[in-house]
Design a protein around this motif. Structure first.
Motif, PDB file in Angstrom:
ATOM      1  N   LEU A  29       0.848  -1.146  -0.231  1.00 23.40           N
ATOM      2  CA  LEU A  29       0.073  -0.025   0.176  1.00 23.40           C
ATOM      3  C   LEU A  29       0.827   1.020   0.135  1.00 23.40           C
ATOM      4  O   LEU A  29       2.079   1.175   0.380  1.00 23.40           O
ATOM      5  N   CYS A  30       0.229   2.271  -0.414  1.00 21.76           N
ATOM      6  CA  CYS A  30       0.874   3.717  -0.396  1.00 21.76           C
ATOM      7  C   CYS A  30       0.091   4.627   0.089  1.00 21.76           C
ATOM      8  O   CYS A  30      -1.351   4.557  -0.232  1.00 21.76           O
ATOM      9  N   LYS A  31       0.344   5.800   0.189  1.00 21.34           N
ATOM     10  CA  LYS A  31      -0.423   6.971   0.674  1.00 21.34           C
ATOM     11  C   LYS A  31      -1.415   7.462  -0.913  1.00 21.34           C
ATOM     12  O   LYS A  31      -0.792   7.192  -1.723  1.00 21.34           O
ATOM     13  N   LYS A  32      -2.372   8.198  -0.516  1.00 22.35           N
ATOM     14  CA  LYS A  32      -3.174   8.365  -1.510  1.00 22.35           C
ATOM     15  C   LYS A  32      -2.577   9.262  -2.472  1.00 22.35           C
ATOM     16  O   LYS A  32      -2.857   9.205  -3.897  1.00 22.35           O
ATOM     17  N   SER A  33      -1.786  10.247  -2.428  1.00 23.39           N
ATOM     18  CA  SER A  33      -1.068  10.999  -3.277  1.00 23.39           C
ATOM     19  C   SER A  33       0.184  10.579  -4.012  1.00 23.39           C
ATOM     20  O   SER A  33       0.960  11.185  -4.818  1.00 23.39           O
ATOM     21  N   SER A  34       0.447   9.193  -3.696  1.00 21.42           N
ATOM     22  CA  SER A  34       1.859   8.728  -4.126  1.00 21.42           C
ATOM     23  C   SER A  34       1.830   8.326  -5.526  1.00 21.42           C
ATOM     24  O   SER A  34       0.835   7.771  -6.115  1.00 21.42           O
ATOM     25  N   ASN A  35       3.201   8.640  -6.316  1.00 20.61           N
ATOM     26  CA  ASN A  35       3.076   8.157  -7.564  1.00 20.61           C
ATOM     27  C   ASN A  35       3.518   6.781  -8.099  1.00 20.61           C
ATOM     28  O   ASN A  35       3.671   6.264  -9.123  1.00 20.61           O
ATOM     29  N   LYS A  36       3.639   6.192  -6.695  1.00 20.98           N
ATOM     30  CA  LYS A  36       3.965   4.582  -6.574  1.00 20.98           C
ATOM     31  C   LYS A  36       2.644   3.677  -7.081  1.00 20.98           C
ATOM     32  O   LYS A  36       2.695   2.647  -7.573  1.00 20.98           O
ATOM     33  N   ALA A  37       1.607   4.534  -6.870  1.00 23.60           N
ATOM     34  CA  ALA A  37       0.230   3.780  -7.071  1.00 23.60           C
ATOM     35  C   ALA A  37       0.143   3.279  -8.456  1.00 23.60           C
ATOM     36  O   ALA A  37       0.426   4.068  -9.223  1.00 23.60           O
ATOM     37  N   GLY A  38      -0.362   2.110  -8.487  1.00 23.09           N
ATOM     38  CA  GLY A  38      -0.687   1.386 -10.061  1.00 23.09           C
ATOM     39  C   GLY A  38       0.615   0.878 -10.625  1.00 23.09           C
ATOM     40  O   GLY A  38       0.558   0.127 -11.630  1.00 23.09           O
ATOM     41  N   VAL A  54       1.077  -2.073  -6.526  1.00 23.15           N
ATOM     42  CA  VAL A  54       1.134  -1.099  -5.363  1.00 23.15           C
ATOM     43  C   VAL A  54      -0.356  -0.449  -5.400  1.00 23.15           C
ATOM     44  O   VAL A  54      -0.628   0.198  -6.422  1.00 23.15           O
ATOM     45  N   GLU A  55      -1.039  -0.310  -4.324  1.00 25.45           N
ATOM     46  CA  GLU A  55      -2.278   0.307  -4.287  1.00 25.45           C
ATOM     47  C   GLU A  55      -2.393   1.230  -3.290  1.00 25.45           C
ATOM     48  O   GLU A  55      -1.645   1.430  -2.340  1.00 25.45           O
ATOM     49  N   SER A  56      -3.102   2.642  -3.568  1.00 26.86           N
ATOM     50  CA  SER A  56      -3.318   3.533  -2.625  1.00 26.86           C
ATOM     51  C   SER A  56      -4.258   3.034  -1.460  1.00 26.86           C
ATOM     52  O   SER A  56      -4.839   1.911  -1.580  1.00 26.86           O
ATOM     53  N   ILE A  57      -4.173   3.787  -0.345  1.00 25.75           N
ATOM     54  CA  ILE A  57      -5.170   3.534   0.741  1.00 25.75           C
ATOM     55  C   ILE A  57      -6.518   4.089   0.540  1.00 25.75           C
ATOM     56  O   ILE A  57      -7.391   4.066   1.519  1.00 25.75           O
ATOM     57  N   ASP A  58      -6.757   4.525  -0.706  1.00 25.42           N
ATOM     58  CA  ASP A  58      -8.231   4.933  -0.971  1.00 25.42           C
ATOM     59  C   ASP A  58      -9.168   3.393  -0.794  1.00 25.42           C
ATOM     60  O   ASP A  58      -8.601   2.459  -1.271  1.00 25.42           O
ATOM     61  N   LEU A  60      -9.659   1.488   1.743  1.00 20.48           N
ATOM     62  CA  LEU A  60      -8.897   0.755   2.059  1.00 20.48           C
ATOM     63  C   LEU A  60      -9.456  -0.772   2.600  1.00 20.48           C
ATOM     64  O   LEU A  60      -8.897  -1.622   2.601  1.00 20.48           O
ATOM     65  N   GLU A  61     -10.544  -0.318   3.229  1.00 24.35           N
ATOM     66  CA  GLU A  61     -11.472  -1.605   3.805  1.00 24.35           C
ATOM     67  C   GLU A  61     -11.694  -2.369   2.843  1.00 24.35           C
ATOM     68  O   GLU A  61     -11.564  -3.831   2.829  1.00 24.35           O
ATOM     69  N   GLU A  62     -12.183  -2.214   1.649  1.00 24.64           N
ATOM     70  CA  GLU A  62     -12.613  -2.926   0.403  1.00 24.64           C
ATOM     71  C   GLU A  62     -11.264  -3.695   0.178  1.00 24.64           C
ATOM     72  O   GLU A  62     -11.425  -4.963  -0.232  1.00 24.64           O
ATOM     73  N   LYS A  63     -10.186  -3.243  -0.018  1.00 19.96           N
ATOM     74  CA  LYS A  63      -8.946  -3.714  -0.589  1.00 19.96           C
ATOM     75  C   LYS A  63      -8.543  -4.891   0.586  1.00 19.96           C
ATOM     76  O   LYS A  63      -8.168  -5.916   0.086  1.00 19.96           O
ATOM     77  N   VAL A  79       0.576   8.978  10.894  1.00 22.55           N
ATOM     78  CA  VAL A  79      -0.882   9.263  10.334  1.00 22.55           C
ATOM     79  C   VAL A  79      -1.537   8.173   9.806  1.00 22.55           C
ATOM     80  O   VAL A  79      -2.891   7.890  10.093  1.00 22.55           O
ATOM     81  N   PHE A  80      -0.854   7.237   9.470  1.00 24.35           N
ATOM     82  CA  PHE A  80      -1.667   6.193   8.805  1.00 24.35           C
ATOM     83  C   PHE A  80      -2.459   5.232  10.117  1.00 24.35           C
ATOM     84  O   PHE A  80      -3.522   5.027   9.718  1.00 24.35           O
ATOM     85  N   LEU A  81      -1.574   4.932  10.885  1.00 20.36           N
ATOM     86  CA  LEU A  81      -2.256   4.074  11.816  1.00 20.36           C
ATOM     87  C   LEU A  81      -3.281   4.997  12.630  1.00 20.36           C
ATOM     88  O   LEU A  81      -4.369   4.612  13.080  1.00 20.36           O
TER      89      LEU A  81
END
Length: 275
Positions: A29-38, A54-58, A60-63, A79-81
């Protein structure tokens, strides 16, 4: 075992490599604004494709409900936890957090959730075996050298945000507890922090008496030590509830420390300590 990972900084990438080698990493997982997503994790690690995107935390529960990891290892930011603790408990995903910089309120919230029996968490600002041995030794020395002065010197890389380090604070707390239990009356242990270069992690305890000085130190040579510790912590916390520390993971509790102190006292009195 299925492990999710969040945090792909310098150490997080090494942790990802280690978990891939152990064939337990199933979700990153990565933060919502990360360029690593996808991106495929392999692209980020500069290795062949892994099949893990790599998926963003948008959402998150579903994922999490889709992948069903047993444990999430957190090398991100407080901030994540802070924002997702209740969600992780709902999804029955235990946590190993190697993050430092949590506020007192953060820690209280984590303890409250674990006390409810809904979640298992390893709080691991000091995640390597060597550092935890150092912590145990610090407590032993403080009990034996109650009249000495204690200081801590810690070095970390220039981009480390918290100062002093979480490990240094943990060492200071261990020393203060042992001094207090042994009749000492010290209010605080001085900590000196150095931030430079790519220093992985160095912690030194100076124990100074009237006529001599003891130095106890730990130096990390490779960030793979953090990866190994994180993996061991994940294996430990799978299926458990409650809050734990790395001393629980490594079996470095008070009983073992007391055993060492008793052996030292026997040696000082001339008794055999082999039995």
């Amino acid at each position: 075992m299925k492990i999710a990972l969040i945090g792909l900084g310098t150490t997080g990438r090494i942790v990802a490599e280690y978990l891939l080698k152990e064939q337990v990493l199933t979700m990153v997982l990565c933060k919502k604004s990360s360029n690593k997503a996808g991106k495929d994790l392999g692209e980020i690690l500069h290795r062949p494709a892994t099949g893990i995107i790599v998926e963003s935390i948008d959402n998150l529960e579903e994922k999490l409900l889709r992948e069903r990891p047993d444990v999430l290892i957190d090398f991100s930011q407080p901030v994540f936890l802070r924002e997702n603790l209740a969600l992780l408990a709902r999804c029955k995903v235990n946590v190993v957090t190697a993050v430092t910089g949590y506020s007192e309120m953060d820690v209280k919230r984590i303890k409250a959730v674990t006390r409810s029996g809904k979640l298992g968490v390893v709080m691991a600002p000091n995640i390597t075996y060597g550092v935890n041995v150092l912590l145990a030794i610090a407590g032993i020395v403080a009990e034996l050298q109650v009249d000495c002065d204690f200081e801590i010197i810690e070095e970390n890389h220039k981009n480390k945000k918290d100062s002093p380090s979480g490990t240094a604070k943990k060492i200071a707390a261990a020393v203060l507890t042992s001094l207090s239990d042994s009749g000492g009356c010290v209010d605080a242990i001085p900590i000196h922090s150095i931030r430079s270069g790519d220093t992985i992690g160095k912690h030194k305890i100076l124990v100074t008496g009237q006529y001599d000085q003891i130095e106890i130190s730990h130096t990390a040579f490779s960030r793979e030590a953090y990866a190994e510790g994180a993996h061991k912590a994940a294996l430990f916390i799978k299926g458990k509830k409650g809050i734990y520390e790395m001393k629980d993971v490594f079996g470095l509790g008070m009983s073992k420390c007391k055993s060492v102190i008793n052996k030292i006292n026997k040696l000082n009195s001339g008794q055999c300590c082999c039995g």
